[in-house]
Design a protein around this motif. Structure first.
Motif: not given
Length: 129
Positions: A72, A119-123, A125-126, A129
């Motif tokens: 980021r 832009w998709d912070e949620f996806s 972050d995953r 993992d």
């Protein structure tokens, strides 16, 4: 403006032993302009100078081991392309890939808009993992 960088490596402290057998890499990024302060009238908003950048880099060795770096960043908008290229080089160096191989891999490299995702912070972050 010095870029702010927060990164996560998967696996942590990764290392590529035999880079001479071959290494591949891929990347994608998500970005959006940042305008400091709140502006009520959307039509009169100035063009943003700063950008938020989410950068995903994946390096794969000859044994198909994956090494991932997610970053980021907050930086000047005009420096995004050079920043992406430099961060890919830094990640390869951190994996102990020979400078000769890095130069060869990056010789014809160019940051292109087809590697930009919505832009998709949620996806983001995953991922990994």
């Amino acid at each position: 403006m010095k870029p702010f960088i927060q990164c996560q490596d998967i696996p942590e402290n990764g290392h590529i032993e035999d880079d001479h057998y071959g290494v591949q890499f891929d990347y994608f990024f998500m970005g959006r302009g940042v305008i400091p302060g709140q502006i009520q009238n959307v039509r009169n908003q100035p063009k943003p100078n700063s950008a938020e950048l989410l950068l995903f880099i994946e390096v794969i060795d000859h044994l198909d081991h994956k090494f991932i770096r997610k970053e980021r960043c907050s930086l000047l908008r005009k420096t995004v392309k050079t920043h992406i290229e430099e961060r890919i080089r830094v990640f390869m160096r951190d994996l102990d890939i020979s400078p000769v191989f890095i130069r060869g891999l990056m010789r014809n490299f160019e940051v292109t808009s087809d590697k930009c995702k919505e832009w998709d912070e949620f996806s983001f972050d995953r991922l990994g993992d």
